[in-house]
Design a protein around this motif. Structure first.
Motif, PDB file in Angstrom:
ATOM      1  N   THR A 413       0.804  -1.223   0.000  1.00 21.30           N
ATOM      2  CA  THR A 413       0.000   0.000   0.000  1.00 21.30           C
ATOM      3  C   THR A 413       0.836   1.271   0.000  1.00 21.30           C
ATOM      4  O   THR A 413       0.286   2.374  -0.008  1.00 21.30           O
ATOM      5  N   ASP A 414       2.167   1.133  -0.001  1.00 24.69           N
ATOM      6  CA  ASP A 414       3.016   2.324   0.092  1.00 24.69           C
ATOM      7  C   ASP A 414       3.424   2.895  -1.257  1.00 24.69           C
ATOM      8  O   ASP A 414       4.248   3.801  -1.338  1.00 24.69           O
ATOM      9  N   VAL A 415       2.849   2.355  -2.346  1.00 28.73           N
ATOM     10  CA  VAL A 415       3.189   2.831  -3.680  1.00 28.73           C
ATOM     11  C   VAL A 415       1.964   3.504  -4.297  1.00 28.73           C
ATOM     12  O   VAL A 415       0.915   2.880  -4.441  1.00 28.73           O
ATOM     13  N   PRO A 416       2.060   4.763  -4.657  1.00 29.94           N
ATOM     14  CA  PRO A 416       0.906   5.458  -5.237  1.00 29.94           C
ATOM     15  C   PRO A 416       0.573   4.927  -6.623  1.00 29.94           C
ATOM     16  O   PRO A 416       1.387   4.254  -7.265  1.00 29.94           O
ATOM     17  N   ALA A 417      -0.623   5.235  -7.091  1.00 28.99           N
ATOM     18  CA  ALA A 417      -1.028   4.849  -8.445  1.00 28.99           C
ATOM     19  C   ALA A 417      -0.030   5.408  -9.457  1.00 28.99           C
ATOM     20  O   ALA A 417       0.554   6.478  -9.263  1.00 28.99           O
ATOM     21  N   PHE A 418       0.169   4.675 -10.532  1.00 30.22           N
ATOM     22  CA  PHE A 418       1.189   5.037 -11.521  1.00 30.22           C
ATOM     23  C   PHE A 418       0.555   5.234 -12.886  1.00 30.22           C
ATOM     24  O   PHE A 418      -0.311   4.455 -13.311  1.00 30.22           O
ATOM     25  N   ASP A 419       0.998   6.249 -13.583  1.00 31.29           N
ATOM     26  CA  ASP A 419       0.554   6.530 -14.939  1.00 31.29           C
ATOM     27  C   ASP A 419       1.800   6.666 -15.807  1.00 31.29           C
ATOM     28  O   ASP A 419       2.649   7.537 -15.552  1.00 31.29           O
ATOM     29  N   PRO A 420       1.971   5.811 -16.838  1.00 29.94           N
ATOM     30  CA  PRO A 420       3.177   5.913 -17.670  1.00 29.94           C
ATOM     31  C   PRO A 420       3.296   7.249 -18.392  1.00 29.94           C
ATOM     32  O   PRO A 420       4.381   7.596 -18.869  1.00 29.94           O
ATOM     33  N   ALA A 421       2.205   8.018 -18.457  1.00 29.43           N
ATOM     34  CA  ALA A 421       2.277   9.364 -19.018  1.00 29.43           C
ATOM     35  C   ALA A 421       2.837  10.368 -18.017  1.00 29.43           C
ATOM     36  O   ALA A 421       3.082  11.530 -18.371  1.00 29.43           O
ATOM     37  N   HIS A 422       3.042   9.913 -16.787  1.00 29.07           N
ATOM     38  CA  HIS A 422       3.647  10.755 -15.742  1.00 29.07           C
ATOM     39  C   HIS A 422       4.659   9.922 -14.957  1.00 29.07           C
ATOM     40  O   HIS A 422       4.469   9.624 -13.781  1.00 29.07           O
ATOM     41  N   PRO A 423       5.734   9.489 -15.608  1.00 29.58           N
ATOM     42  CA  PRO A 423       6.707   8.601 -14.945  1.00 29.58           C
ATOM     43  C   PRO A 423       7.501   9.327 -13.866  1.00 29.58           C
ATOM     44  O   PRO A 423       7.544  10.560 -13.807  1.00 29.58           O
ATOM     45  N   ASP A 424       8.125   8.542 -13.013  1.00 30.82           N
ATOM     46  CA  ASP A 424       9.037   9.102 -12.022  1.00 30.82           C
ATOM     47  C   ASP A 424      10.262   9.670 -12.739  1.00 30.82           C
ATOM     48  O   ASP A 424      10.723   9.128 -13.750  1.00 30.82           O
ATOM     49  N   ALA A 425      10.813  10.723 -12.196  1.00 33.58           N
ATOM     50  CA  ALA A 425      12.005  11.318 -12.794  1.00 33.58           C
ATOM     51  C   ALA A 425      13.203  10.389 -12.626  1.00 33.58           C
ATOM     52  O   ALA A 425      13.430   9.864 -11.527  1.00 33.58           O
ATOM     53  N   PRO A 426      13.970  10.158 -13.673  1.00 31.83           N
ATOM     54  CA  PRO A 426      15.151   9.294 -13.543  1.00 31.83           C
ATOM     55  C   PRO A 426      16.115   9.759 -12.457  1.00 31.83           C
ATOM     56  O   PRO A 426      16.784   8.945 -11.818  1.00 31.83           O
ATOM     57  N   THR A 427      16.179  11.056 -12.223  1.00 34.25           N
ATOM     58  CA  THR A 427      17.114  11.586 -11.227  1.00 34.25           C
ATOM     59  C   THR A 427      16.733  11.202  -9.801  1.00 34.25           C
ATOM     60  O   THR A 427      17.571  11.277  -8.896  1.00 34.25           O
ATOM     61  N   LYS A 428      15.491  10.798  -9.596  1.00 31.71           N
ATOM     62  CA  LYS A 428      15.046  10.427  -8.253  1.00 31.71           C
ATOM     63  C   LYS A 428      15.258   8.944  -7.948  1.00 31.71           C
ATOM     64  O   LYS A 428      15.052   8.504  -6.814  1.00 31.71           O
ATOM     65  N   TRP A 429      15.639   8.188  -8.961  1.00 25.75           N
ATOM     66  CA  TRP A 429      15.796   6.746  -8.784  1.00 25.75           C
ATOM     67  C   TRP A 429      17.039   6.432  -7.964  1.00 25.75           C
ATOM     68  O   TRP A 429      18.110   6.969  -8.197  1.00 25.75           O
ATOM     69  N   GLN A 430      16.876   5.554  -6.970  1.00 28.12           N
ATOM     70  CA  GLN A 430      17.992   5.122  -6.131  1.00 28.12           C
ATOM     71  C   GLN A 430      18.136   3.611  -6.214  1.00 28.12           C
ATOM     72  O   GLN A 430      17.164   2.886  -5.993  1.00 28.12           O
ATOM     73  N   TRP A 431      19.338   3.173  -6.502  1.00 28.16           N
ATOM     74  CA  TRP A 431      19.604   1.737  -6.652  1.00 28.16           C
ATOM     75  C   TRP A 431      21.010   1.441  -6.155  1.00 28.16           C
ATOM     76  O   TRP A 431      21.980   2.066  -6.603  1.00 28.16           O
ATOM     77  N   ALA A 432      21.130   0.515  -5.234  1.00 33.24           N
ATOM     78  CA  ALA A 432      22.434   0.062  -4.764  1.00 33.24           C
ATOM     79  C   ALA A 432      22.919  -1.032  -5.709  1.00 33.24           C
ATOM     80  O   ALA A 432      22.346  -2.129  -5.732  1.00 33.24           O
ATOM     81  N   GLU A 433      23.942  -0.750  -6.486  1.00 29.75           N
ATOM     82  CA  GLU A 433      24.372  -1.694  -7.514  1.00 29.75           C
ATOM     83  C   GLU A 433      24.991  -2.944  -6.905  1.00 29.75           C
ATOM     84  O   GLU A 433      25.760  -2.877  -5.943  1.00 29.75           O
TER      85      GLU A 433
END
Length: 445
Positions: A413-433
């Motif tokens: 329940t912690d993920v808001p609804a998603f619309d591919p016409a309004h994607p998350d900004a790539p700069t906000k993505w965090q990933w531990a490689e």
């Protein structure tokens, strides 16, 4: 390619000897990490506990940790193991679904952790705790074996044989700037709903950076009670998935109420036999998958192929390069009365919204020398990086909701609804490689 069918009676005959081997051996563990007092009912794990087959568990692949102890009356949270680098912990387990519970945190310092399972399946996004704060999270994880019965096994590709997804142990990757692992508990979860996945390189659990797929991101979106069993592999079509006995394997462990998500097309369109084509062998094989899953009491879900990044730069539109295959998948879903997730349409919208240049940030486009041994630029318009895979997994989640599948009640329940016409900004993505990297692209395109 010759069209090969496995009639229902034959498939059921192959499945009838599902062996008891998967039920043998120890299947429950409670580990207390650190050198302090041990919580009742737990097994102490010190940094010296390197994985060996004789021990059956331990820190794996040459990764190391340090033990720290805090003055506390809580035996479980008063000590832990920690590292500022990724570390792996493996446990020998037979095939099946397991509830995996981790306790993370430190009484004195802030922590930051990401948890992945097996071949980089995302379980826990970057999660921070404050000094004195602890979190306990449970995930349901699937372990698979290539063995089908006493005489049959899945026909793996050579590059699959070393993948963590196909060995005989559960491997967890703890990755973050300051991971503090207090405890780990593993128990069988035979009643969990299993979501099986059949597909190609856009679905498979890609083991090495910077490659990724939506199939390895989607476990993050489910609460305990659902296990993702990803049987996809790079370069496969519906025909080669059948020919390597992967559908037989899925059916051998599927129970009523389980799901099979099916996404193919990229490699099917390259097959040029007399009976091949979107409305011939591709349609017939999709119908076969649907029929066999229904006969097992499972729930088939057809997923259209993810779009390739293929822009007409003059118009800013992404041009379809998959021919009639997405349309054929839509028609089979309608004719068979099964759920359809139109990932082709959603990924087209995603790329067009990001634009010609920004959309490269969702795929494996990197300048030379970004990764070890990479002396040339990577420019792949089919395969995703972790950001793109995560965004597409969100599209799949929206498809689950739109189809009102029973899986909806298991979604986090912690993920808001998603619309591919309004994607998350790539700069906000965090990933531990993860430590493992490769410049070799996956099979297929």
């Amino acid at each position: 390619m010759k069209l090969t069918f496995f009639p229902s009676a034959v498939l059921l005959g192959l499945l009838s000897t599902t062996s008891a081997w998967a039920q043998t051996g120890k299947t429950s563990y409670r580990f207390d990490f650190g050198a302090g007092s041990v919580a009742p009912g737990y097994r102490q794990v010190l940094p010296s506990a390197t994985y060996t087959a004789e021990r059956g568990y331990g820190f794996d692949f040459g990764t190391t940790v340090t033990a720290l102890e805090r003055k506390s009356k809580d035996a479980l949270k008063g000590d832990f193991v920690t590292s500022s680098k990724p570390f792996y912990f493996s446990v020998d387990l037979p095939e099946g679904n397991y509830n995996v519970t981790v306790t993370l945190g430190d009484a004195k310092k802030a922590t930051s952790t990401m948890v992945k399972a097996e071949s980089r399946r995302l379980l826990l996004e970057k999660t921070d705790t404050k000094p004195g704060e602890f979190i306990t999270k449970t995930f349901t994880v699937n372990l698979k074996s290539r063995r089908i019965n006493d005489t049959l096994s899945v026909g793996l590709k050579p590059r699959e044989t070393s993948k963590l997804d196909w060995d005989d142990k559960l491997t967890l990757e703890f990755n973050g700037s300051n991971t503090c692992l207090n405890a780990l508990e593993i128990t069988p979860a035979p009643g969990a709903v299993t979501v099986f996945m059949a597909g190609n390189s856009t679905v498979v659990n890609q083991e090495e950076e910077p490659w990724a797929s939506w199939g390895q991101m989607i476990p993050r979106f489910f609460k305990p009670g659902v296990a993702i069993a990803n049987h996809a592999e790079s370069g496969l079509s519906l025909g080669s998935f059948l020919g390597s006995r992967r559908l037989t394997k899925v059916l051998s462990v599927m129970k009523p109420g389980d799901y099979l998500f099916v996404e193919f097309g990229h490699n099917d369109q390259k097959e040029k036999g007399p009976n091949d084509g979107a409305y011939k062998s591709y349609t017939e094989r999709l119908q076969l998958f649907v029929r066999e899953v229904k006969q097992k009491g499972g729930i088939p879900v057809i997923v259209t192929s993810t779009a390739r990044r293929n822009f007409d730069e003059a118009t800013g539109k992404n041009v379809n390069s998959l021919g009639d295959y997405p349309d054929a998948a839509r028609k089979v879903a309608q004719q068979e009365g099964v759920a359809l997730i139109d990932l082709n349409a959603m990924t087209t919208t995603l790329y067009e919204t990001l634009g010609v240049e920004e959309s490269k940030k969702a795929l494996v486009h990197y300048p030379a020398n970004t990764y070890p041994g990479q002396d040339k630029p990577l420019a792949d318009n089919t395969h995703f990086n972790t950001y793109g895979a995560y965004e597409i997994a969100k599209c799949v989640v929206e498809g689950i909701k739109a189809n009102k599948l029973g899986l909806v009640r298991y979604l986090e329940t912690d993920v808001p609804a998603f619309d591919p016409a309004h994607p998350d900004a790539p700069t906000k993505w965090q990933w531990a490689e993860s430590p493992r990297t490769t410049v070799a692209k996956p099979d297929g395109n």
